[in-house]
Design a protein around this motif. Sequence first.
Motif, short mmCIF file in Angstrom:
data_model
loop_
_atom_site.label_atom_id
_atom_site.label_comp_id
_atom_site.label_asym_id
_atom_site.label_seq_id
_atom_site.Cartn_x
_atom_site.Cartn_y
_atom_site.Cartn_z
N ARG A 230 0.83 -1.20 0.00
CA ARG A 230 0.00 0.00 0.00
C ARG A 230 0.87 1.26 0.00
O ARG A 230 0.56 2.24 -0.68
CB ARG A 230 -0.93 -0.02 1.22
N GLY A 231 1.97 1.22 0.72
CA GLY A 231 2.89 2.37 0.72
C GLY A 231 3.47 2.64 -0.66
O GLY A 231 3.57 3.79 -1.10
N TYR A 232 3.85 1.58 -1.36
CA TYR A 232 4.37 1.74 -2.73
C TYR A 232 3.28 2.32 -3.64
O TYR A 232 3.54 3.20 -4.46
CB TYR A 232 4.83 0.39 -3.28
N CYS A 233 2.06 1.80 -3.52
CA CYS A 233 0.96 2.28 -4.36
C CYS A 233 0.72 3.77 -4.14
O CYS A 233 0.56 4.54 -5.10
CB CYS A 233 -0.32 1.49 -4.07
N ASP A 234 0.69 4.19 -2.88
CA ASP A 234 0.45 5.60 -2.57
C ASP A 234 1.59 6.48 -3.08
O ASP A 234 1.37 7.58 -3.60
CB ASP A 234 0.28 5.78 -1.07
N ALA A 235 2.84 5.99 -2.92
CA ALA A 235 4.00 6.80 -3.31
C ALA A 235 4.08 6.98 -4.82
O ALA A 235 4.49 8.04 -5.31
CB ALA A 235 5.29 6.16 -2.78
N GLY A 237 1.46 6.48 -7.02
CA GLY A 237 0.19 6.83 -7.65
C GLY A 237 -0.50 5.68 -8.36
O GLY A 237 -1.15 5.88 -9.38
N GLU A 239 -3.46 3.18 -8.35
CA GLU A 239 -4.77 3.09 -7.72
C GLU A 239 -5.30 1.65 -7.74
O GLU A 239 -5.35 1.01 -8.78
CB GLU A 239 -5.77 4.02 -8.44
N ASP A 242 -8.57 -1.77 -1.56
CA ASP A 242 -7.92 -2.61 -0.55
C ASP A 242 -8.25 -4.10 -0.72
O ASP A 242 -7.38 -4.95 -0.55
CB ASP A 242 -8.34 -2.16 0.85
#
Length: 282
Positions: A230-235, A237, A239, A242
């Motif tokens: 999830r951290g990689y996805c947020d960093a 972008g 989408e 969950d």
Amino acid sequence: MINDPMDRIAAALERMSPAPLAAPDFDAATAFVWHTDPDRLVPVPQVARIDLPLLVGVDRARDTLLSNTRQFAAGLPANNALLWGARGMGKSSLVKAIHADVQASHEALRIVELQREDLPSVGRLLSLLRGASQRFILFCDDLSFGHDDAHYKSLKAVLDGGIEGRPENVVLYATSNRRHLMPRDMIENERGSAINPSEAVEEKVSLSDRFGLWLGFHPCDQDQYLAMIRGYCDAFGVEIDDDTLRAEAVEWQATRGARSGRVAWQYFVDLAGRKGVPVSGG
């Protein structure tokens, strides 16, 4: 023309001897790789790394190594560090990420990667670094020693420094899957077959004792594994909801038969590729 045999021998030896290595330009980059035959420090313009906030589940090791590195970069006393433990849990990623983080506020900090097979040349490398104004993290990744492997003796030049002492501007960070840098069966075999069992392994086992910091890395649980992704996805972008992320990531982990930071990154790379999002690092 040289007629004297001794003069001819001296001339031949001079031709065979490598020219003294020119002082490297340590302002050419913040990272270098040490190569031998011939000896040279090669600048690395772009280090393959992950940003420090993206490393999940290694909080204690991160805080300890970050504090030690800041002390060293500021010219204060600091310890050599051995990062040991589970495969794929970010040991080498942490070293590279911390170097980048601290170098941003301490411009003279450099990192030099030394391959295990080049350990016998470490004395020549230290001679180059000793007189420089910069401060150097000497990084040896995936360090271990097997049966009849004498490379560990060269490592003592960094940890102890011999009569000259370790250069004040050099600290060693090494990673290993083994706490004592050698297979457990090797330790037990030497203890069982030696006339004096304790002395048989003392020299090799004591090598790891020369590291002031021992930082252990342990397998992550599923929540940490999912938090990494999830951290990689947020960093970057990427989408994804969950529920889908969880289902895909757990299936990916099952096909690999392992759960680690490396497996989390590999799943994320696959996910980003499917989503058409470019990524870098790792």
